[in-house]
Enzyme design. Structure first.
Site, PDB file in Angstrom:
ATOM      1  N   GLU A 110      17.858  10.988   1.894  1.00 27.54           N
ATOM      2  CA  GLU A 110      17.436  11.970   2.706  1.00 27.54           C
ATOM      3  C   GLU A 110      16.686  13.369   2.129  1.00 27.54           C
ATOM      4  O   GLU A 110      17.206  13.981   1.233  1.00 27.54           O
ATOM      5  CB  GLU A 110      18.565  12.557   3.754  1.00 27.54           C
ATOM      6  CG  GLU A 110      17.825  13.420   4.792  1.00 27.54           C
ATOM      7  CD  GLU A 110      18.913  13.583   6.211  1.00 27.54           C
ATOM      8  OE1 GLU A 110      19.926  12.838   6.222  1.00 27.54           O
ATOM      9  OE2 GLU A 110      18.582  14.392   6.978  1.00 27.54           O
ATOM     10  N   ASP A 130      26.037  10.457  12.842  1.00 19.46           N
ATOM     11  CA  ASP A 130      26.673  11.558  13.516  1.00 19.46           C
ATOM     12  C   ASP A 130      25.501  12.788  13.819  1.00 19.46           C
ATOM     13  O   ASP A 130      26.120  13.838  14.343  1.00 19.46           O
ATOM     14  CB  ASP A 130      27.801  12.283  12.401  1.00 19.46           C
ATOM     15  CG  ASP A 130      26.967  12.665  11.060  1.00 19.46           C
ATOM     16  OD1 ASP A 130      25.788  12.407  10.880  1.00 19.46           O
ATOM     17  OD2 ASP A 130      27.830  13.248  10.221  1.00 19.46           O
ATOM     18  N   SER A 131      24.387  12.494  13.695  1.00 25.76           N
ATOM     19  CA  SER A 131      23.457  13.288  14.289  1.00 25.76           C
ATOM     20  C   SER A 131      23.690  13.089  15.726  1.00 25.76           C
ATOM     21  O   SER A 131      22.943  13.856  16.460  1.00 25.76           O
ATOM     22  CB  SER A 131      21.886  12.928  14.079  1.00 25.76           C
ATOM     23  OG  SER A 131      21.810  11.377  14.119  1.00 25.76           O
ATOM     24  N   ASP A 157      28.252   5.964  11.429  1.00 22.59           N
ATOM     25  CA  ASP A 157      28.306   7.156  10.292  1.00 22.59           C
ATOM     26  C   ASP A 157      29.885   7.649  10.528  1.00 22.59           C
ATOM     27  O   ASP A 157      30.329   7.993  11.705  1.00 22.59           O
ATOM     28  CB  ASP A 157      27.444   8.220  10.911  1.00 22.59           C
ATOM     29  CG  ASP A 157      26.792   8.735   9.839  1.00 22.59           C
ATOM     30  OD1 ASP A 157      27.045   8.480   8.742  1.00 22.59           O
ATOM     31  OD2 ASP A 157      25.899   9.641  10.034  1.00 22.59           O
ATOM     32  N   LYS A 169      28.819   4.338   7.181  1.00 23.67           N
ATOM     33  CA  LYS A 169      27.833   4.971   6.256  1.00 23.67           C
ATOM     34  C   LYS A 169      28.792   6.330   6.104  1.00 23.67           C
ATOM     35  O   LYS A 169      29.453   6.796   7.096  1.00 23.67           O
ATOM     36  CB  LYS A 169      26.620   5.414   6.734  1.00 23.67           C
ATOM     37  CG  LYS A 169      25.957   6.275   5.992  1.00 23.67           C
ATOM     38  CD  LYS A 169      24.186   6.456   6.440  1.00 23.67           C
ATOM     39  CE  LYS A 169      24.270   7.595   7.461  1.00 23.67           C
ATOM     40  NZ  LYS A 169      24.861   8.982   7.053  1.00 23.67           N
ATOM     41  N   GLU A 179      28.427  10.230   3.605  1.00 23.19           N
ATOM     42  CA  GLU A 179      27.603  10.923   2.465  1.00 23.19           C
ATOM     43  C   GLU A 179      28.384  11.143   1.164  1.00 23.19           C
ATOM     44  O   GLU A 179      29.552  11.215   1.116  1.00 23.19           O
ATOM     45  CB  GLU A 179      27.514  12.451   3.340  1.00 23.19           C
ATOM     46  CG  GLU A 179      26.800  12.128   4.713  1.00 23.19           C
ATOM     47  CD  GLU A 179      26.422  13.558   5.234  1.00 23.19           C
ATOM     48  OE1 GLU A 179      26.677  14.540   4.616  1.00 23.19           O
ATOM     49  OE2 GLU A 179      25.911  13.418   6.257  1.00 23.19           O
TER      50      GLU A 179
HETATM   51  O1  KIV Z   1      23.175  10.954  11.392  1.00 25.84           O
HETATM   52  C1  KIV Z   1      22.188  10.313  11.129  1.00 25.84           C
HETATM   53  O2  KIV Z   1      21.433  10.149  11.911  1.00 25.84           O
HETATM   54  C2  KIV Z   1      21.744  10.237   9.578  1.00 25.84           C
HETATM   55  C3  KIV Z   1      20.445   9.673   9.439  1.00 25.84           C
HETATM   56  C4  KIV Z   1      19.483  10.709   9.571  1.00 25.84           C
HETATM   57  C5  KIV Z   1      20.219   8.874   8.115  1.00 25.84           C
HETATM   58  O3  KIV Z   1      22.445  10.369   8.651  1.00 25.84           O
END
Ligand code: KIV
Length: 267
Positions: free
Chosen positions: A186, A48-49, A87, A117, A119
């Protein structure tokens, strides 16, 4: 066509057991994902980056399911060997297991991802167990969790007190017991990341958490040097892409204005 076997979820634990480092990069679109895949990157994380790196948001909070799906589909189309992990964006799983199942399911059914993924440590364990029992592999993410930035007040290193380190170990254990396939650590203090890594059967994937994790992940734009000014300390820059792109864009503009492009060769 690649003859290499695709990386599957069980491969990750095998790689840990055999002491082979797991190489993870974030990917958001087809051409970059295709290149990464052909270069042997093991896991393509559609993070989600994408919110900060690609969409121009200040953080990951505004990223939606629809935006994520758009990028997950593009990356899945490109992956031949790499494992694609999607994510789950903020508020796509926190409201309860039904919401989490529906959204995670979309990433596999519509997006073509092989895992998701999310959190959170112990607090997310019930969701992880539920998704896993429904056939959806889940990667955990603890330490600095960007979706909690409004609670923590910043992107700060985690696990620096003995108490915080113990809580991180507990979080990692809870995720493993819930069936997580791996855990992203992280900005975890490196000695604590080493301790967590040694205590788990599943692999840890570090970002800013030292060399002892079972794998490493970087945000693609950080390692390519896409942003001239944003230089997170943990991200090694493998090139200064912003400078190369600036040079190309400027040269094109100058060529058009000077009548050098198109030349005969390109007409
Ligand atoms: O969103 C993302 O890119 C991440 C990574 C930095 C682990 O969660």
């Amino acid at each position: 066509m690649s003859t290499e076997k695709p990386v599957t979820v069980p491969c990750l634990c095998r790689m840990k057991k055999e002491g082979r480092k797991i190489v993870v990069l974030t990917a958001y679109d087809y051409p970059f994902a295709r290149l990464m895949d052909s270069c042997g990157i093991d896991v393509l994380l559609v993070g989600d980056s994408v919110g900060n790196a690609v969409l121009g948001y200040a953080d990951t909070i505004p990223v939606t399911m629809e935006e994520m799906l758009h990028h997950v589909k593009a990356v899945s189309r490109a992956a031949r060997r790499a494992l694609v992990v999607a994510d789950m964006p903020f508020m796509s799983y926190q409201a309860g297991r039904k919401q989490a199942l529906e959204n995670a399911g979309r990433f596999l059914k519509e997006g073509g991802a092989k895992a998701v993924k999310l959190e959170g440590g112990a607090r997310a364990a019930e969701t992880v167990a539920f998704l896993t029992s429904a056939g959806i592999p889940v990667m955990g993410h603890i330490g600095m969790t960007p979706q909690s930035v409004n609670v923590t007040g910043g992107y700060l290193r985690q696990g620096t007190s003995e108490e915080a380190a113990a809580a991180l170990e507990e979080d990692a254990r809870a995720l493993e017991e819930a069936g997580a396939i791996a855990v992203v650590l992280e900005l975890v203090s490196p000695p604590v990341a080493a301790r967590v890594t040694g205590s788990l059967e599943i692999p840890t994937i570090g970002i800013g958490s030292g060399p002892d994790c079972d794998g490493q992940v970087l945000v693609m734009h950080d390692m390519l040097g896409m942003d001239e000014h944003f230089r997170p300390r943990h991200a090694k820059r493998y090139m200064e892409l912003h400078a190369l792109l600036r040079e190309a864009f400027t040269a094109y503009a100058e060529d058009v204005r000077a009548g050098r492009f198109p030349s005969e060769e390109h007409s």
